[in-house]
Design a protein around this motif. Sequence first.
Motif, PDB file in Angstrom:
ATOM      1  N   PRO A  77      10.146   6.935  -5.203  1.00 40.94           N
ATOM      2  CA  PRO A  77       9.727   7.703  -6.376  1.00 40.94           C
ATOM      3  C   PRO A  77       8.770   6.936  -7.269  1.00 40.94           C
ATOM      4  O   PRO A  77       8.595   5.720  -7.114  1.00 40.94           O
ATOM      5  CB  PRO A  77      11.045   8.023  -7.081  1.00 40.94           C
ATOM      6  N   ARG A  78       8.172   7.620  -8.231  1.00 44.88           N
ATOM      7  CA  ARG A  78       7.073   7.051  -9.023  1.00 44.88           C
ATOM      8  C   ARG A  78       7.439   5.744  -9.706  1.00 44.88           C
ATOM      9  O   ARG A  78       6.608   4.847  -9.822  1.00 44.88           O
ATOM     10  CB  ARG A  78       6.591   8.055 -10.075  1.00 44.88           C
ATOM     11  N   GLY A  79       8.667   5.560 -10.156  1.00 44.22           N
ATOM     12  CA  GLY A  79       9.047   4.332 -10.844  1.00 44.22           C
ATOM     13  C   GLY A  79       9.650   3.285  -9.939  1.00 44.22           C
ATOM     14  O   GLY A  79      10.154   2.268 -10.414  1.00 44.22           O
ATOM     15  N   GLY A  80       9.600   3.504  -8.614  1.00 48.54           N
ATOM     16  CA  GLY A  80      10.203   2.563  -7.683  1.00 48.54           C
ATOM     17  C   GLY A  80      11.676   2.853  -7.474  1.00 48.54           C
ATOM     18  O   GLY A  80      12.214   3.856  -7.931  1.00 48.54           O
ATOM     19  N   GLY A  81      12.350   1.966  -6.771  1.00 51.91           N
ATOM     20  CA  GLY A  81      13.787   2.117  -6.550  1.00 51.91           C
ATOM     21  C   GLY A  81      14.110   2.654  -5.178  1.00 51.91           C
ATOM     22  O   GLY A  81      13.330   2.553  -4.226  1.00 51.91           O
ATOM     23  N   VAL A  82      15.272   3.257  -5.059  1.00 53.91           N
ATOM     24  CA  VAL A  82      15.792   3.743  -3.788  1.00 53.91           C
ATOM     25  C   VAL A  82      14.968   4.938  -3.308  1.00 53.91           C
ATOM     26  O   VAL A  82      14.647   5.832  -4.100  1.00 53.91           O
ATOM     27  CB  VAL A  82      17.263   4.159  -3.954  1.00 53.91           C
ATOM     28  N   GLY A 284       2.874  -5.798 -10.012  1.00 54.59           N
ATOM     29  CA  GLY A 284       2.443  -5.987  -8.636  1.00 54.59           C
ATOM     30  C   GLY A 284       3.309  -6.973  -7.883  1.00 54.59           C
ATOM     31  O   GLY A 284       3.925  -7.859  -8.469  1.00 54.59           O
ATOM     32  N   LEU A 285       3.349  -6.827  -6.565  1.00 57.21           N
ATOM     33  CA  LEU A 285       4.151  -7.699  -5.707  1.00 57.21           C
ATOM     34  C   LEU A 285       3.312  -8.318  -4.590  1.00 57.21           C
ATOM     35  O   LEU A 285       3.829  -8.711  -3.552  1.00 57.21           O
ATOM     36  CB  LEU A 285       5.316  -6.899  -5.099  1.00 57.21           C
ATOM     37  N   GLU A 286       2.000  -8.403  -4.822  1.00 54.08           N
ATOM     38  CA  GLU A 286       1.094  -8.987  -3.834  1.00 54.08           C
ATOM     39  C   GLU A 286       1.312 -10.493  -3.725  1.00 54.08           C
ATOM     40  O   GLU A 286       1.544 -11.176  -4.718  1.00 54.08           O
ATOM     41  CB  GLU A 286      -0.347  -8.715  -4.252  1.00 54.08           C
ATOM     42  N   ILE A 287       1.202 -11.026  -2.499  1.00 50.23           N
ATOM     43  CA  ILE A 287       1.198 -12.472  -2.304  1.00 50.23           C
ATOM     44  C   ILE A 287      -0.010 -12.852  -1.444  1.00 50.23           C
ATOM     45  O   ILE A 287      -0.542 -12.033  -0.696  1.00 50.23           O
ATOM     46  CB  ILE A 287       2.493 -13.001  -1.655  1.00 50.23           C
ATOM     47  N   ARG A 288      -0.432 -14.098  -1.562  1.00 52.58           N
ATOM     48  CA  ARG A 288      -1.475 -14.663  -0.693  1.00 52.58           C
ATOM     49  C   ARG A 288      -0.927 -15.926  -0.041  1.00 52.58           C
ATOM     50  O   ARG A 288      -0.140 -16.664  -0.648  1.00 52.58           O
ATOM     51  CB  ARG A 288      -2.724 -15.002  -1.498  1.00 52.58           C
ATOM     52  N   PRO A 434       9.601  -2.575  -1.575  1.00 53.43           N
ATOM     53  CA  PRO A 434       9.999  -3.729  -2.401  1.00 53.43           C
ATOM     54  C   PRO A 434      11.390  -4.251  -2.105  1.00 53.43           C
ATOM     55  O   PRO A 434      12.303  -4.154  -2.915  1.00 53.43           O
ATOM     56  CB  PRO A 434       9.902  -3.161  -3.828  1.00 53.43           C
ATOM     57  N   ASP A 435      11.563  -4.808  -0.925  1.00 49.18           N
ATOM     58  CA  ASP A 435      12.826  -5.416  -0.519  1.00 49.18           C
ATOM     59  C   ASP A 435      12.508  -6.764   0.102  1.00 49.18           C
ATOM     60  O   ASP A 435      11.482  -6.907   0.784  1.00 49.18           O
ATOM     61  CB  ASP A 435      13.532  -4.511   0.508  1.00 49.18           C
ATOM     62  N   LEU A 516      -0.764   3.567  -9.488  1.00 48.87           N
ATOM     63  CA  LEU A 516      -0.639   2.445  -8.557  1.00 48.87           C
ATOM     64  C   LEU A 516       0.745   1.859  -8.748  1.00 48.87           C
ATOM     65  O   LEU A 516       1.095   1.435  -9.845  1.00 48.87           O
ATOM     66  CB  LEU A 516      -1.714   1.396  -8.851  1.00 48.87           C
ATOM     67  N   ASN A 517       1.566   1.855  -7.667  1.00 46.77           N
ATOM     68  CA  ASN A 517       2.920   1.333  -7.843  1.00 46.77           C
ATOM     69  C   ASN A 517       2.993  -0.143  -7.482  1.00 46.77           C
ATOM     70  O   ASN A 517       1.982  -0.778  -7.174  1.00 46.77           O
ATOM     71  CB  ASN A 517       3.936   2.173  -7.062  1.00 46.77           C
ATOM     72  N   THR A 518       4.197  -0.716  -7.509  1.00 50.86           N
ATOM     73  CA  THR A 518       4.350  -2.160  -7.306  1.00 50.86           C
ATOM     74  C   THR A 518       3.900  -2.619  -5.927  1.00 50.86           C
ATOM     75  O   THR A 518       3.534  -3.776  -5.748  1.00 50.86           O
ATOM     76  CB  THR A 518       5.812  -2.585  -7.528  1.00 50.86           C
ATOM     77  N   SER A 519       3.944  -1.719  -4.939  1.00 47.88           N
ATOM     78  CA  SER A 519       3.517  -2.065  -3.580  1.00 47.88           C
ATOM     79  C   SER A 519       2.040  -1.790  -3.356  1.00 47.88           C
ATOM     80  O   SER A 519       1.567  -1.814  -2.219  1.00 47.88           O
ATOM     81  CB  SER A 519       4.352  -1.287  -2.552  1.00 47.88           C
ATOM     82  N   SER A 520       1.294  -1.497  -4.445  1.00 53.08           N
ATOM     83  CA  SER A 520      -0.138  -1.189  -4.392  1.00 53.08           C
ATOM     84  C   SER A 520      -0.425   0.131  -3.682  1.00 53.08           C
ATOM     85  O   SER A 520      -1.506   0.326  -3.128  1.00 53.08           O
ATOM     86  CB  SER A 520      -0.934  -2.329  -3.725  1.00 53.08           C
ATOM     87  N   ASP A 521       0.540   1.049  -3.708  1.00 57.82           N
ATOM     88  CA  ASP A 521       0.331   2.382  -3.149  1.00 57.82           C
ATOM     89  C   ASP A 521      -0.363   3.253  -4.191  1.00 57.82           C
ATOM     90  O   ASP A 521       0.128   3.404  -5.312  1.00 57.82           O
ATOM     91  CB  ASP A 521       1.659   3.052  -2.781  1.00 57.82           C
ATOM     92  N   LEU A 522      -1.483   3.841  -3.812  1.00 57.34           N
ATOM     93  CA  LEU A 522      -2.158   4.788  -4.693  1.00 57.34           C
ATOM     94  C   LEU A 522      -1.386   6.099  -4.717  1.00 57.34           C
ATOM     95  O   LEU A 522      -1.053   6.657  -3.668  1.00 57.34           O
ATOM     96  CB  LEU A 522      -3.582   5.053  -4.200  1.00 57.34           C
TER      97      LEU A 522
END
Length: 532
Positions: A77-82, A284-288, A434-435, A516-522
């Motif tokens: 869902p829009r705010g993240g979570g399950v 955001g949860l991006e890593i490099r 986001p797990d 744009l959510n935490t996983s960078s999904d538009l």
Amino acid sequence: MNRKTLVLPAVLGLLAPVLVACGSTGSASGDGTIVVGTTDRFTATRDASAPFDPAFAYDTGVWNVLRQTVQTLMHVPRGGGVPVPEAASQCTFTDRTSESYRCTLRSDLAFSDGTPITAEDVKFSIERALAIDSDNGAAGLLSGIDTIETKGGDEVVFQLKGPDATFPYKLSTPVAGILSKDTYDGNKLRDGFQVDGSGPYTMRPTVSGDHVTKVVFSRNDHYKGDIKLRNERVELRSFDSAEAMGEALKAGEIDMMTRTMSPEQIKDLTDKPAQGIEITEVPGLEIRYLGFNTKAGSAKDKAVRQAMAAVVDRGQIAGGVYGSTATPLYSLIPSSIATHTNSFLNKYGEPSRTKAGEILKDAGVTAPVSLTLHYTTDHYGSGTKAEFEALRDQLNATGLFQARIEGAKWSEFRPAQKRGDYPVYGLGWFPDFPDPDNYVAPFLDADNFLGTSYVSDTARGRLIPESRRAADRTAATPAFEQIQDIVADDVPVLPLWQGKQYVAARDGLTGVEWALNTSSDLQLWELGRGNA
């Protein structure tokens, strides 16, 4: 994940967007179309002739096209979570061990051409991805499926090979998208750029040569699902550079720009707000990280990889190149995800030429070690070259390495990386969900994204399966901590930094903070005009 599963506590704190600056101006499109800019490039090549096929696609930019057009049983869902039902009306584990998962489809579900969707279409689509098993790695998300059964026209039952509490998340990814047998072959990829599905939008790409210049998404009148559309049409326009995208925003040619803005743009828009433009910081949860082909060149020697880990100054890279948009990362799992531990910092401490030299000497490795650091020139933004110049200079300043850098376009870089041509290479990771599992399995499990030759029997054979048994994800912390320590010791990958993400939009556009959510999904359906 069953009904008792909770969203990770550390992620919950990320979900409040931050508005930085504002002004006022008009819209970019005279016909009401919302125009969004991106630097993502969509290219068809000999090595990747079907970039938009869900069975092949495993890239954030391409997934952002698929998420608008291809429907999945579940979605976050829009705010993240399950995950919650999307094409399904309900989904649940039917056992206590998270090995049997049942979904019931919504009534009157249809593809965008009006053709009814049945449980057989779901079965076909997922079995197709598994049968094609593209070397791009997406099918690995579904490899835990043992069998798929249908019951009547609306029930699908997945039997898993072992417990997997993250399975609902995997069913929310585009590789599990529902496709029609009439438009997709069950045994081969579909070349080109057209996508047909049952998602909230239909799509029409504009193609120039081998690449897409823009995609127009129009409301799908046959859509039935959990998503609420706040617009009729969105155009996603691809730019060659962040600078060109920024100029288009200032000129009023686009309404919003997103991934990937340059660090300089973000700083300028934050420090000196432009009239009529608002910049929004989105969690955001991006890593490099640096990846290694552990069977090629100098990277074959674990001592070389450990010595690199001992001298790399993450703070200098994050702060010097990316400023406030990045922070140092000492694990594959970012610090904002529960179960994170600073395994690399714990093992190697602060950057030390002395420690690195001792590691090489004890292993009988003669310095200086020759290395070529490979990076992509057009996929992660304009800061990538500066980042690799900084890495090269850090390594060479020790006298322990003779490093050089070499860049290539993503259309060349990714196939070469998959073939194993690069002993050392730089990549970014935007989580599929986001797990913590999704920061571990794609790098260490069988059929992993990197196609790595590295194998940890302990991580792959015991700890990853053990972590998936826990419906309460925080209960998997001990397994994830051990995995992170194994990675720090063997260094099949070298984490560098984790990033924030930003969106800039013209005044009058609503829903920007959710686009744009935490996983960078538009989530283009969130955008609207005025009081929408």
